[in-house]
Design a protein around this motif. Sequence first.
Motif, PDB file in Angstrom:
ATOM      1  N   UNK A   1      18.329  10.492  -8.172  1.00  0.00           N
ATOM      2  CA  UNK A   1      17.704   9.487  -7.311  1.00  0.00           C
ATOM      3  C   UNK A   1      18.009   9.807  -5.854  1.00  0.00           C
ATOM      4  N   UNK A   2      16.985   9.740  -4.995  1.00  0.00           N
ATOM      5  CA  UNK A   2      17.147  10.057  -3.572  1.00  0.00           C
ATOM      6  C   UNK A   2      17.882   8.933  -2.858  1.00  0.00           C
ATOM      7  N   UNK A   3      18.915   9.308  -2.110  1.00  0.00           N
ATOM      8  CA  UNK A   3      19.668   8.331  -1.322  1.00  0.00           C
ATOM      9  C   UNK A   3      19.081   8.162   0.071  1.00  0.00           C
ATOM     10  N   UNK A   4      18.512   9.236   0.602  1.00  0.00           N
ATOM     11  CA  UNK A   4      17.916   9.210   1.934  1.00  0.00           C
ATOM     12  C   UNK A   4      16.551   9.876   1.902  1.00  0.00           C
ATOM     13  N   UNK A   5      15.734   9.584   2.921  1.00  0.00           N
ATOM     14  CA  UNK A   5      14.481  10.310   3.094  1.00  0.00           C
ATOM     15  C   UNK A   5      14.797  11.772   3.420  1.00  0.00           C
TER      16      UNK A   5
ATOM     17  N   UNK B   1      12.813  14.790   5.114  1.00  0.00           N
ATOM     18  CA  UNK B   1      11.620  15.313   5.786  1.00  0.00           C
ATOM     19  C   UNK B   1      11.703  16.822   5.740  1.00  0.00           C
ATOM     20  N   UNK B   2      10.664  17.464   5.201  1.00  0.00           N
ATOM     21  CA  UNK B   2      10.730  18.910   4.965  1.00  0.00           C
ATOM     22  C   UNK B   2      10.710  19.686   6.274  1.00  0.00           C
ATOM     23  N   UNK B   3      11.483  20.749   6.285  1.00  0.00           N
ATOM     24  CA  UNK B   3      11.566  21.620   7.459  1.00  0.00           C
ATOM     25  C   UNK B   3      10.675  22.848   7.315  1.00  0.00           C
ATOM     26  N   UNK B   4      10.313  23.195   6.082  1.00  0.00           N
ATOM     27  CA  UNK B   4       9.364  24.294   5.869  1.00  0.00           C
ATOM     28  C   UNK B   4       8.651  24.072   4.542  1.00  0.00           C
ATOM     29  N   UNK B   5       7.677  24.935   4.228  1.00  0.00           N
ATOM     30  CA  UNK B   5       6.818  24.682   3.069  1.00  0.00           C
ATOM     31  C   UNK B   5       7.499  24.927   1.730  1.00  0.00           C
ATOM     32  N   UNK B   6       8.734  25.448   1.730  1.00  0.00           N
ATOM     33  CA  UNK B   6       9.443  25.669   0.474  1.00  0.00           C
ATOM     34  C   UNK B   6      10.450  24.561   0.176  1.00  0.00           C
ATOM     35  N   UNK B   7      10.477  23.511   1.016  1.00  0.00           N
ATOM     36  CA  UNK B   7      11.346  22.370   0.779  1.00  0.00           C
ATOM     37  C   UNK B   7      10.560  21.244   0.120  1.00  0.00           C
ATOM     38  N   UNK B   8      11.273  20.407  -0.629  1.00  0.00           N
ATOM     39  CA  UNK B   8      10.676  19.277  -1.327  1.00  0.00           C
ATOM     40  C   UNK B   8      10.947  18.005  -0.533  1.00  0.00           C
ATOM     41  N   UNK B   9       9.886  17.367  -0.074  1.00  0.00           N
ATOM     42  CA  UNK B   9      10.038  16.134   0.671  1.00  0.00           C
ATOM     43  C   UNK B   9      10.057  14.924  -0.248  1.00  0.00           C
ATOM     44  N   UNK B  10      10.813  13.885   0.129  1.00  0.00           N
ATOM     45  CA  UNK B  10      10.832  12.654  -0.668  1.00  0.00           C
ATOM     46  C   UNK B  10      11.340  11.502   0.165  1.00  0.00           C
ATOM     47  N   UNK B  11      11.171  10.293  -0.376  1.00  0.00           N
ATOM     48  CA  UNK B  11      11.641   9.070   0.260  1.00  0.00           C
ATOM     49  C   UNK B  11      12.868   8.545  -0.504  1.00  0.00           C
ATOM     50  N   UNK B  12      13.701   7.771   0.164  1.00  0.00           N
ATOM     51  CA  UNK B  12      14.851   7.143  -0.503  1.00  0.00           C
ATOM     52  C   UNK B  12      14.364   6.314  -1.679  1.00  0.00           C
ATOM     53  N   UNK B  13      15.008   6.508  -2.833  1.00  0.00           N
ATOM     54  CA  UNK B  13      14.616   5.795  -4.039  1.00  0.00           C
ATOM     55  C   UNK B  13      13.741   6.598  -4.974  1.00  0.00           C
ATOM     56  N   UNK B  14      13.155   7.700  -4.485  1.00  0.00           N
ATOM     57  CA  UNK B  14      12.331   8.549  -5.350  1.00  0.00           C
ATOM     58  C   UNK B  14      13.183   9.182  -6.442  1.00  0.00           C
ATOM     59  N   UNK B  15      12.564   9.409  -7.593  1.00  0.00           N
ATOM     60  CA  UNK B  15      13.246  10.078  -8.706  1.00  0.00           C
ATOM     61  C   UNK B  15      12.793  11.533  -8.749  1.00  0.00           C
ATOM     62  N   UNK B  16      13.739  12.452  -8.758  1.00  0.00           N
ATOM     63  CA  UNK B  16      13.451  13.889  -8.713  1.00  0.00           C
ATOM     64  C   UNK B  16      13.946  14.538  -9.990  1.00  0.00           C
ATOM     65  N   UNK B  17      13.116  15.369 -10.580  1.00  0.00           N
ATOM     66  CA  UNK B  17      13.557  16.164 -11.727  1.00  0.00           C
ATOM     67  C   UNK B  17      14.269  17.398 -11.193  1.00  0.00           C
ATOM     68  N   UNK B  18      15.546  17.543 -11.532  1.00  0.00           N
ATOM     69  CA  UNK B  18      16.343  18.675 -11.059  1.00  0.00           C
ATOM     70  C   UNK B  18      16.134  19.848 -12.010  1.00  0.00           C
TER      71      UNK B  18
END
Length: 510
Positions: A12-16, A18-35
Amino acid sequence: QLISDGSVVYAEALWDHVTMDDQELGFKAGDVIEVMDATNKEWWWGRILDSEGWFPASFVRLRVNQDEPMEDYSLKVEGGKEDDSSSGSRRFGMGQTTKDQMRTNVINEIISTERDYIKHLKDICEGYIKQCRKRADMFTEEQLKTIFGNIEDIYRCQKKFVKALEKKFNKDHPHLSEVGSCFLEYQTEFQIYSEYCNNHPNACMELSRLTKVNKYVYFFEACRLLQKMIDISLDGFLLTPVQKICKYPLQLAELLKYTNPQHRDFKDVEAALNAMKNVAQLINERKRRLENIDKIAQWQSSIEDWEGEDVLVRSSELIYSGELTKISHPQAKSQQRMFFLFDHQLVCCKKDLLRRDILYYKSRINMDDMEILDVEDGKDKDFNISIKNAFKLHCQDTEEVHLFCAKKPEQKQRWLKAFENERRQVQLDQETGFSITEMQKKQAMLNASKQHHTGKPKAVTRPYYDFLMRQKHPTLPTTLPQQQVFMLAEPKRKPSNFWQNISRLTPFRK
């Protein structure tokens, strides 16, 4: 390990982010990410819907209940989408529902991490402090207080707390355990963490200084081996209390999520969550105040012709500042001045006639002796002049009176409100026992003095959290990694050379 075994792992994301390049995954706080890959300690590879990419591991927290469905259980039940074959009414063992099982998982995590934490505190107190006290030739008592803070007090408190938790733990049916009352009972005692967190930057600096000398490096390593502690440096162990007090609200929030409103523990868990949020908020506020003393010291170093004691001797918070007209006896002479209201004192400065950004120190007023008087527009009897938007500071002991005029009525109201806030801040500091050590004051003034004399720009120094984020986590179980959680500052972003180092090592591509 779970990922390599083929299990699906969610965080679960604790913070937003913001992607720095196209190979990063952007998300918002509270989003669920599959690791999908966590072999690198700082940067993990994950997926949200159709998007994949790298993200900082310190921005997320692994879910305790990895087998929980993606949708919130309670929402699915309310939506009427559950049937007897679905997860909501599925039974585990002796009549346990999925939600009961989830609550069992969280309770077990709280108990097990608390036992691990007690062991870490014991190792620090007996493995390091006890040995250091035997070497008076290497450590003074003041040094030990700087390095270890009040960790022995924390150890004593946590031993009582874990006993209280274990009494409430229902071994046969963990989901029936009523642990909320334990947190409520110890919420006041947990405030001792504030002193520890305030001191922690000093501990890091002192350790960094000592470990430049080989004999201290060898001594600390010998302590670790003698106590049979895991392979983590002392600064890693000293980070655990900071992380622990910040993790309680997260654990309680998760516990509340899987506690039915009809459960006997529901109201206590709900109250405990709010209580521990308040404790964390108090610690964060104190941390912010301590970070502010650097800014105050830098401000003072920029003032020309400073006289008397440093502002930090009595103050640690700038409440308000602005321009006012000060009217003085005996000829009712008026002067345009800049005023800075700190807790306990009001500092008066004069602007340079040509360089308006340069300020000269003129005087200060002790706010502890003053009462604030709102003055009506019109003729003032004390000063025998007509005034507008005015207020007075009156000292009851000496009958000294200071008259001030603002340009606009709303500015006057803001000042009157600021004086109320100043008294409230002073009272709150007395109630909570907030104070700044002499060493912290001296260090702040020394840093400001160095910057001032070298002509460096007056900027806030880099937070010590950059140092923290490089530390190994002291409480990683072998099965399910327990993610670092920092509420006191957002983690650093990835170094710019990350892709040069990692791209050749990983098969993953977006």
